[in-house]
Design an enzyme around this catalytic site. Structure first.
Site, PDB file in Angstrom:
ATOM      1  N   ASN A  10       0.431  -0.879   0.069  1.00  0.00           N
ATOM      2  CA  ASN A  10       0.571   0.388   0.279  1.00  0.00           C
ATOM      3  C   ASN A  10       0.698   0.856   0.175  1.00  0.00           C
ATOM      4  O   ASN A  10       1.888   1.701   0.902  1.00  0.00           O
ATOM      5  CB  ASN A  10      -1.192  -0.208   1.254  1.00  0.00           C
ATOM      6  N   LYS A  12       0.286   4.477  -0.772  1.00  0.00           N
ATOM      7  CA  LYS A  12      -0.574   6.064   0.581  1.00  0.00           C
ATOM      8  C   LYS A  12      -0.160   6.560  -1.271  1.00  0.00           C
ATOM      9  O   LYS A  12      -0.183   6.948  -1.779  1.00  0.00           O
ATOM     10  CB  LYS A  12       0.027   5.745   1.526  1.00  0.00           C
ATOM     11  N   HIS A 104      -9.731   1.273   5.401  1.00  0.00           N
ATOM     12  CA  HIS A 104      -8.334   1.180   5.568  1.00  0.00           C
ATOM     13  C   HIS A 104      -8.096   2.930   6.629  1.00  0.00           C
ATOM     14  O   HIS A 104      -8.768   2.995   6.535  1.00  0.00           O
ATOM     15  CB  HIS A 104      -6.786   2.355   4.875  1.00  0.00           C
ATOM     16  N   GLY A 182       1.267   2.810  11.035  1.00  0.00           N
ATOM     17  CA  GLY A 182       3.574   3.937  10.234  1.00  0.00           C
ATOM     18  C   GLY A 182       4.477   4.183  11.486  1.00  0.00           C
ATOM     19  O   GLY A 182       4.460   5.163  11.759  1.00  0.00           O
ATOM     20  N   SER A 222       3.708  -2.014  10.610  1.00  0.00           N
ATOM     21  CA  SER A 222       4.549  -1.674  10.612  1.00  0.00           C
ATOM     22  C   SER A 222       5.504  -3.115   9.904  1.00  0.00           C
ATOM     23  O   SER A 222       6.319  -3.445  11.118  1.00  0.00           O
ATOM     24  CB  SER A 222       5.077  -1.955  12.684  1.00  0.00           C
ATOM     25  N   GLY A 243       3.375  -1.213   4.176  1.00  0.00           N
ATOM     26  CA  GLY A 243       2.802   0.440   4.103  1.00  0.00           C
ATOM     27  C   GLY A 243       4.441   1.172   3.735  1.00  0.00           C
ATOM     28  O   GLY A 243       4.823   0.567   2.848  1.00  0.00           O
ATOM     29  N   GLY A 244       5.217   1.907   4.630  1.00  0.00           N
ATOM     30  CA  GLY A 244       6.710   2.631   4.651  1.00  0.00           C
ATOM     31  C   GLY A 244       7.530   1.484   4.079  1.00  0.00           C
ATOM     32  O   GLY A 244       8.401   1.474   3.346  1.00  0.00           O
TER      33      GLY A 244
HETATM   34  C1  PEP Z   1      -0.930   0.243   6.008  1.00  0.00           C
HETATM   35  O1  PEP Z   1      -0.656   1.621   5.192  1.00  0.00           O
HETATM   36  O2  PEP Z   1      -1.424  -0.341   5.560  1.00  0.00           O
HETATM   37  C2  PEP Z   1      -0.171  -0.178   6.822  1.00  0.00           C
HETATM   38  C3  PEP Z   1       0.062  -1.015   7.351  1.00  0.00           C
HETATM   39  O3  PEP Z   1       1.501   0.813   6.886  1.00  0.00           O
HETATM   40  P1  PEP Z   1       2.528   0.404   7.552  1.00  0.00           P
HETATM   41  O4  PEP Z   1       3.152  -0.930   6.727  1.00  0.00           O
HETATM   42  O5  PEP Z   1       3.912   1.367   7.392  1.00  0.00           O
HETATM   43  O6  PEP Z   1       2.635   0.512   9.475  1.00  0.00           O
END
Ligand code: PEP
Length: 264
Positions: A10, A12, A104, A182, A222, A243-244
């Protein structure tokens, strides 16, 4: 039950079209000739969908490229018309989109999406034969107040209202504790497994044991190369929404690699 793990990036509001091209060049060069026992999905911003579709579905695209599924990060609950800034499910279909992230926690918290809106989006996605990645998860305050199960049960029951058994078979649930998204704080594998087992039990109550056993439940919050194997070794965790750590090709690849061969 043998469920194929699903790893979804994702992005974002990151990686526009030219950054998407750079990412894919690097990612595809690293995956050349490698098959993973997992489904790989990328959800870029809307404006990068065309670039992703062009590269992954160009006539000369490699097997590895063609195997990557494209997801949208959101869709409208409406068909068309005066909805400034929105994108319809039929528009998404034109870009080889097969999955759509719905509900989300950022959409819930920042854009005020309610369970009813999320439910309408899930129905709209299924009308266009898109597969929802339906996100649920509790805040830290809710967890600390002992409301974890109530929150998850409500999100699942309201979000899936009116969804048929047949459509349920095309849905992936992503359990994402809001406090882990995040933040660099990951749920322990025991916390994640307990929540996933609970989610599966709620779905079993609604759709029966067989549907629940087939349901893929991703963990999100994360996830990194260093914790993917331990999380994915849990019996009810079937992949990750990332995400990240999915913004960088090597790190996304290592998560897929480590998570597809989990330590037991
Ligand atoms: C997400 O955006 O769904 C997510 C899990 O982000 P991150 O991995 O950065 O925590």
């Amino acid at each position: 039950m043998n469920r194929k793990p699903i790893f979804a990036a994702n992005w974002k509001m990151n990686l526009g079209p030219s950054a998407t091209e750079d990412f894919l060049k690097s990612f595809l060069s690293k995956t050349q000739g490698q098959a993973f026992p997992a489904e790989i999905v990328i959800a870029p911003p809307f404006v990068s969908l065309a670039k992703l579709a062009d590269i992954l579905h160009s006539p000369g695209a490699s097997k590895e490229a063609q195997a990557i599924q494209i997801a949208a990060q959101n869709c409208s609950q409406f068909d068309s018309g005066a909805y400034t800034g929105e994108v319809s499910v039929l528009m998404l279909r034109e870009f080889f989109v097969h999955y759509v992230i719905i509900g989300h926690s950022e959409r819930r918290a920042i854009y005020g999406e309610t369970d009813a809106i999320i439910n309408a989006k899930i129905h709209k996605a299924r009308e266009a034969n898109l597969k929802p990645i339906f996100c649920i998860g509790e805040t830290l305050a809710q967890r600390e107040a002992g409301q974890l199960e109530t929150v998850l049960r409500t999100q699942i029951t309201e979000g899936l209202k009116g969804v048929s058994d047949k459509d349920m078979a095309e849905i992936v649930i992503a359990y994402e504790p809001v406090w882990a998204i995040g933040t660099g704080v990951t749920a322990t594998s025991q916390q994640a497994q307990d929540a996933h087992a609970f989610v599966r039990s709620v779905v079993a109550g609604l759709y029966g044991a067989d549907s629940a056993a087939k349901l893929r439940i991703q963990y999100g919050g994360s996830v990194k190369p260093g914790n993917a194997a331990e999380l994915m070794a849990c019996p009810d965790i079937d992949g990750a929404l990332i995400g990240g750590a999915a913004l960088e090709p090597q790190s996304f690849l290592e998560i897929i690699r480590n998570g597809s061969n989990p330590v037991s």
